[in-house]
Design an enzyme around this catalytic site. Sequence first.
Site, mmCIF file in Angstrom:
data_model
loop_
_atom_site.group_PDB
_atom_site.id
_atom_site.type_symbol
_atom_site.label_atom_id
_atom_site.label_comp_id
_atom_site.label_asym_id
_atom_site.label_seq_id
_atom_site.Cartn_x
_atom_site.Cartn_y
_atom_site.Cartn_z
ATOM 1 N N ASP A 413 -2.472 6.431 -1.499
ATOM 2 C CA ASP A 413 -3.649 5.685 -1.935
ATOM 3 C C ASP A 413 -4.624 5.458 -0.786
ATOM 4 O OD1 ASP A 413 -5.012 3.919 -3.940
ATOM 5 O OD2 ASP A 413 -4.533 2.384 -2.453
ATOM 6 N N GLU A 466 -5.395 10.638 -2.262
ATOM 7 C CA GLU A 466 -6.615 10.132 -2.896
ATOM 8 C C GLU A 466 -7.625 9.962 -1.761
ATOM 9 O OE1 GLU A 466 -8.601 6.314 -5.129
ATOM 10 O OE2 GLU A 466 -7.179 6.129 -3.497
#
EC number: 2.4.1.18
Length: 735
Positions: A413, A466
């Site tokens: 993330d 990401e």
Amino acid sequence: MTSTPTGAATLDDTQIRRLDEGRHDDPFAVLGPRDTGEATRVTAMDPGADRMCAVVDGIEHPLERLAKGRAVFSGDIPHGARYRLRGHTSDGQSWEYEDPYRFGPVMGAHDEYYLGEGTHQRIWQALGAHVMQHQGVDGTHFAVWAPNAQRVSVVGEFNFWDGRRHQMRKRGMTGVWEIFIPGLGEGTVYKYEILGADGALQPLKADPVGFGSQHPPQNASVVRDIRGYGWEDYDWMAGRAGRNAVSAPISIYEVHLGSWKRFADQGNRPLSYKEAAKQLVEYVYDMGFTHIEFLPLSEYPFDGSWGYQPVGLFAPTIRHGPPHEFRDLIEAAHLKGLGVLMDWVPGHFPTDPHGLGYFDGTHLYEHADPREGFHQDWNTLIYNYGRTEVRNFLVSNALYWLDEYHVDGLRVDAVASMLYRDYSRGEGEWVPNKDGGRENYEAIDTLQKVNEIAYSQSPGIMTAAEESTSYPGVSHPVSEGGLGFGYKWNMGWMNDTLDYIKQDPINRKYRHNQITFGLHYAFSENFILPISHDEVVHGKGSMLGKMPGEPSEKFANLRAYYGFMWGHPGKKLLFMGQEFAQPSEWNHDTGLDWAKLDDPAHEGMRRLVRDLNSVYRAYPALHVKDCDKDGFQWVVADDDANSVFAWIRRGGSFEDAEVMVACNFTPVERSAYRIGLPQTGRWREVMNTDAALYGGKDRGNMGAITAEETPSHGQPASATVVLPPLSTLIFVHEK
């Protein structure tokens, strides 16, 4: 026989006071048994006792209180005898227990060396709370890294949360404190009580390497015995490398386990891991997805963070069950041929007092300077990636999920927030790197090490980033200067195409390049096309809600968009609920609106996604070269007036049938639209998003088109095609 150090302990008033106050810097040097030559001197501390004795073969040997008002006792027992401690109160109560200070260290020289060096790749095997037998006695070994602490104790209900009772042993220069506490086991609730570098008592801390936690809002760690799971997914583990490869069909179903399904009649509780092992796994298998990706399942205190602000990085969240039941879920997926990915958050951690922040009275895990150590956007703390032990903590945590839980991959993330020192910061709010630039060299090095070690130590896994910027080489090997990820989320594609599809069709001709632009860089990385949870929260509405037009047109737009996505180069990811066009924005506190499947339009959308997955997996041309420019060729890229697009997909060998994908993003039927094709002959229509089965009106080409030797669009053959309004068609050449 009890092994005892030589030399009787001599305690002066200062030492007695420091022990009694929990401020002794080396309690193992004075507590426990000591060989005096003729006897064994036992020194113990028990703040609850008015009188103490050591029990040998059922016989009490009194221990004398060493100072009035202090809880320190000492006395002799027969030389080398094994003993237990017994405490008495003045009103006749008594209790008996093993003396934790009679046990030697557990941690070996190997662990001590690599922990001290900061290169122990499996720190969870040395740190944390381990149920074991030590010196013939059952108990739990606790170990924690707190190098600047003056004293660390394990506390819990078992010792009345009294930090004086189980003060730990410091292991030399490693910064690690350890203690074996006999009699404790699975389910014991505990925290660490720490005297900081300045002698101040810190808030009670959860175990950074703890394997379990209490149910939120309680936040203590819980001893979990994670040994002994009988894995039976051998075939999956042996063959998963092929299922994670860039040539494989990868279609990911992204899940927030807490809200996939709720039981309204049971207090709105979510699924357990064991229930998900049946219901979720069966659903994903039936839908034809290849992987399940879970939003973070490492323990986190605040439901509203969805797991993206974790505290217990080594603890599967107890919201759905204990660790072995999480393994049940993963194994069930593997036995159905499904991979399991998990979101992983090495970019920041919350400021909750029981967490990592200011852990031992110093900025241990985080940077001291808020310009480097504080995320202004999320009010969280940033890891000090330049500290060897912190970097090793993160690398080891990645390996933990891959090794202990057979997770098949990690989606990392907020990578952009790690890569740049000036991320979301204004002038003067960030610290340049040693060369005066904005790149965070230490974070980059951490990510590279995670990927290098993960791929080398856990064969067949995949990692995905990401990463929302154009940082070069995210999915390129570290040896070539890349970050070493297997895949990167294509955030540019997602933003451009969603902006295009939400436009009124009459205006799409002015945004034609939002569809074509992504192909300029589509093969610069190994891309995943993500329609994730981030697109259906915070006022963004649902996927269906983004679509223009009347209800029937909204569904048609969305069906066409999904067809476009599955025909486009890149692996696929869809967030739960979007496969049946949930009309409302995602809410983590409620389950998905499964009742909508009673509506044919929503059920039609679900069938479409299932069939798109089937087509994607069935035809190598749609997946083998997802990440290779040789697998794609534009046929119609410039028809902005009609908002029509068409392209060819090719596989890796002559045996792989070529595929043509055509999209009509206007509500006008193109009844005789000529499209160039690379080969003559019959092209079978294997997907039509306007089929009645999916909620459309069955307009199309009666199952096939025939290409003739009429060149068009730079191709040697062509066919006239019916393009229904707001539709995507997929044709496969029949040899």
